[in-house]
Design an enzyme around this catalytic site. Sequence first.
Site, short mmCIF file in Angstrom:
data_model
loop_
_atom_site.label_atom_id
_atom_site.label_comp_id
_atom_site.label_asym_id
_atom_site.label_seq_id
_atom_site.Cartn_x
_atom_site.Cartn_y
_atom_site.Cartn_z
N LYS A 35 -51.19 0.32 34.48
CA LYS A 35 -51.53 -0.30 35.76
C LYS A 35 -52.10 -1.69 35.50
CE LYS A 35 -55.06 -0.82 39.08
NZ LYS A 35 -54.51 -2.11 39.33
N PRO A 36 -51.35 -2.74 35.91
CA PRO A 36 -51.92 -4.09 35.77
C PRO A 36 -52.89 -4.37 36.90
CG PRO A 36 -49.58 -4.18 36.39
CD PRO A 36 -50.00 -2.75 36.50
N GLY A 62 -61.85 -3.51 31.44
CA GLY A 62 -62.31 -4.08 32.70
C GLY A 62 -63.82 -4.14 32.69
N SER A 63 -64.40 -4.19 33.88
CA SER A 63 -65.85 -4.35 33.97
C SER A 63 -66.55 -3.03 33.61
CB SER A 63 -66.23 -4.77 35.38
OG SER A 63 -65.79 -3.79 36.28
N SER A 74 -54.20 -6.33 40.19
CA SER A 74 -53.45 -6.88 41.33
C SER A 74 -53.47 -8.41 41.33
CB SER A 74 -54.04 -6.37 42.65
OG SER A 74 -53.94 -4.97 42.68
N TRP A 132 -57.28 -8.78 34.75
CA TRP A 132 -56.47 -9.96 35.04
C TRP A 132 -56.70 -11.11 34.05
CZ3 TRP A 132 -60.28 -13.44 35.36
CH2 TRP A 132 -61.52 -13.02 35.87
N ASN A 133 -57.72 -11.00 33.21
CA ASN A 133 -58.08 -12.22 32.47
C ASN A 133 -57.16 -12.54 31.31
OD1 ASN A 133 -59.18 -10.00 31.13
ND2 ASN A 133 -60.82 -11.20 30.26
N GLU A 143 -73.32 -10.39 33.02
CA GLU A 143 -72.14 -10.98 32.40
C GLU A 143 -71.74 -12.26 33.14
OE1 GLU A 143 -68.39 -8.82 32.59
OE2 GLU A 143 -67.81 -9.72 30.68
N CYS A 146 -63.79 -11.39 27.88
CA CYS A 146 -64.86 -10.42 27.65
C CYS A 146 -65.76 -10.89 26.54
CB CYS A 146 -64.26 -9.07 27.30
SG CYS A 146 -63.02 -9.19 26.00
N GLU A 196 -62.91 -0.62 26.94
CA GLU A 196 -63.22 -2.00 26.51
C GLU A 196 -63.81 -2.70 27.73
OE1 GLU A 196 -63.09 -3.00 23.57
OE2 GLU A 196 -61.62 -1.77 22.55
N LEU A 197 -65.11 -2.90 27.73
CA LEU A 197 -65.79 -3.32 28.98
C LEU A 197 -66.36 -4.73 28.87
CD1 LEU A 197 -67.41 0.17 29.69
CD2 LEU A 197 -65.13 -0.67 30.29
P1 NAD Z 1 -62.21 -4.59 36.95
O1 NAD Z 1 -63.07 -3.54 36.35
O2 NAD Z 1 -62.48 -5.03 38.34
O3 NAD Z 1 -60.68 -4.12 36.95
C1 NAD Z 1 -60.02 -3.71 35.77
C2 NAD Z 1 -58.83 -2.85 36.17
O4 NAD Z 1 -59.33 -1.64 36.74
C3 NAD Z 1 -57.91 -3.48 37.21
O5 NAD Z 1 -56.57 -3.13 36.95
C4 NAD Z 1 -58.39 -2.83 38.50
O6 NAD Z 1 -57.41 -2.79 39.51
C5 NAD Z 1 -58.71 -1.42 38.01
N1 NAD Z 1 -59.66 -0.69 38.86
C6 NAD Z 1 -60.51 -1.16 39.79
N2 NAD Z 1 -61.19 -0.15 40.38
C7 NAD Z 1 -60.77 0.99 39.77
C8 NAD Z 1 -61.11 2.36 39.92
N3 NAD Z 1 -62.01 2.77 40.83
N4 NAD Z 1 -60.50 3.28 39.12
C9 NAD Z 1 -59.59 2.88 38.20
N5 NAD Z 1 -59.21 1.58 38.02
C10 NAD Z 1 -59.80 0.65 38.80
O7 NAD Z 1 -62.22 -5.82 35.93
P2 NAD Z 1 -61.56 -7.27 36.11
O8 NAD Z 1 -62.39 -8.02 37.09
O9 NAD Z 1 -60.09 -7.12 36.35
O10 NAD Z 1 -61.73 -7.88 34.65
C11 NAD Z 1 -62.87 -8.53 34.21
C12 NAD Z 1 -63.74 -7.60 33.39
O11 NAD Z 1 -62.99 -7.07 32.29
C13 NAD Z 1 -64.93 -8.30 32.77
O12 NAD Z 1 -66.07 -7.49 32.89
C14 NAD Z 1 -64.52 -8.43 31.31
O13 NAD Z 1 -65.60 -8.57 30.41
C15 NAD Z 1 -63.77 -7.17 31.10
N6 NAD Z 1 -62.89 -7.29 29.92
C16 NAD Z 1 -63.20 -6.60 28.78
C17 NAD Z 1 -62.41 -6.74 27.64
C18 NAD Z 1 -62.72 -6.01 26.36
O14 NAD Z 1 -61.83 -5.90 25.54
N7 NAD Z 1 -63.93 -5.52 26.17
C19 NAD Z 1 -61.30 -7.59 27.66
C20 NAD Z 1 -61.02 -8.29 28.85
C21 NAD Z 1 -61.82 -8.12 29.98
#
Ligand code: NAD
Length: 470
Positions: free
Chosen positions: A169-170, A222-223, A172, A145-146, A375, A278, A244-245
């Site tokens: 998948k964006p 994501g995370s 939520s 979402w960020n 983080e 991130c 990309e975490l």
């Molecule tokens: P998140 O991991 O909670 O969610 C990311 C995506 O994954 C969302 O669309 C979410 O709905 C989906 N998701 C959640 N559970 C899942 C599962 N079990 N299986 C598959 N998909 C699932 O992350 P967030 O809170 O949306 O975003 C913040 C995180 O993203 C931070 O840790 C940040 O550092 C990281 N991030 C990394 C980069 C990069 O390029 N390295 C860029 C932006 C954000």
Amino acid sequence: MMMLIGGEWAAAAGGGVTGVTNPADLSAAGEVPQGGREDVSAAVDSAAEAFVPWSATPARERGRVLWRAAAAVRDAGDELAALLTREQGKPLTESKGEVLGFANVLEYHASVCGSLHGKTLDLQGMGKGLTLREPLGVCGAIIPWNLPALIMAWKTAPALATGNTVVLKPSSEAPLCCLSLASKLQEAGLPPGVLNVVTGPGAAVGEAIASHPGVRKVSFTGSSGTGKRVAGIAAPTLKRLTLELGGSDPAIVCEDADLERAADGIISARFYNCGQACTSLKRLYVMEPVADRLISMLKERVSALRVGDGGESGTQMGPLVSLQQQRLMRSFMDDLRSRGGEEASRGVVPDMKGHFFPPTLVTDPPSDARMLDEELFGPILPVVRTSSLDEAMELANGGPYGLGASVWTRDLDTARACAEGFRSGMVWVNMHLRVPVEAPFGGIGDSGMGRENGTESLDSYMEWKTVILG
Ligand code: NAD
């Protein structure tokens, strides 16, 4: 808004919807279908069907679609930015920059996609060979979402430019701008099924994409915890993975640095997007002789930051995206206080019921404070004094992450030593948090694997086929 499957705007098969909240005033920003496995299956089927004609479309023609979509996004920049601010909270200027970034990423890939080709090989007495580069098939994209618009572009543009089709998948928390951007691509002539967007919970929609046997690659942002889970789910079907975490980017300010420039750069790299990037600057190490001067410059700037509704002009920092993120930031401060630490300065938050958190400067946090370890995804800046570059490098390289790192110095040898010494995928000198599409971007360790952007990311969307001519 509806989701996009096979070129049609669709409700969820199960009929449910999820509300999206404006984090500045907690008003309703919209609602999206609560998709599930059935919707992902339908999207993958559509993408598989669309793959055959799309992969056979000349790259130049695919590029034209991306150019037209980029132009439409630029024309609608203000409207798309307002939507992004409403669902995510960031200031309009940041939203506009991100939406234009989406267009920029499309244009970059449109311009390079006609130049991707294989090689001819001289096989040393065994004849000639050649390599062909072929798209993979259906690619899954799971995004956070960020920076939803920018990250959507980082994944869809290289996939589409190289002839793949996509199921995206964006998050939520911020799906609305992504759906609007998908509609711009459709209107620009993207054939039905080439890009599908399925909204819904990660555990249902994200896992269905990661486990689907018809999906050949997953690019996940994501995370780190979710990324590892996605990698496990994708393993049985041997998908290609780009992860990309999370990150905990350090910055080192040396004695010879231009302190005014450093203070301005640090503030923007920490508080941009309310600290939710991130590769935000998350830990600052400063050499003792200049620490007091730099800290006083930072205090002044932190307390002057204008925090408010991202939709109002003059706002420099919006709210956090959700109550969950607000609680997380409070927990970092509670942990700090429980170990005897305290904030050095903080900004003022508006008297609104949104998820605001003040920009906060923490000096000399105890070395076991959670904010130096985990983080720190929000507007808190911990500053640690160090007595030598070696000590600063050792602290900077501590921890499991390895996304970005920066050094602030006027000395070329120091800059080079840090560039070589940082354990990270990105290094900046006298700047932080700049991610141009021309440069490969990504991390090591718990920050993930693979690269986005640059021609390096295109490799990850194509297969090499070798042909030996007898
Ligand atoms: P998140 O991991 O909670 O969610 C990311 C995506 O994954 C969302 O669309 C979410 O709905 C989906 N998701 C959640 N559970 C899942 C599962 N079990 N299986 C598959 N998909 C699932 O992350 P967030 O809170 O949306 O975003 C913040 C995180 O993203 C931070 O840790 C940040 O550092 C990281 N991030 C990394 C980069 C990069 O390029 N390295 C860029 C932006 C954000």
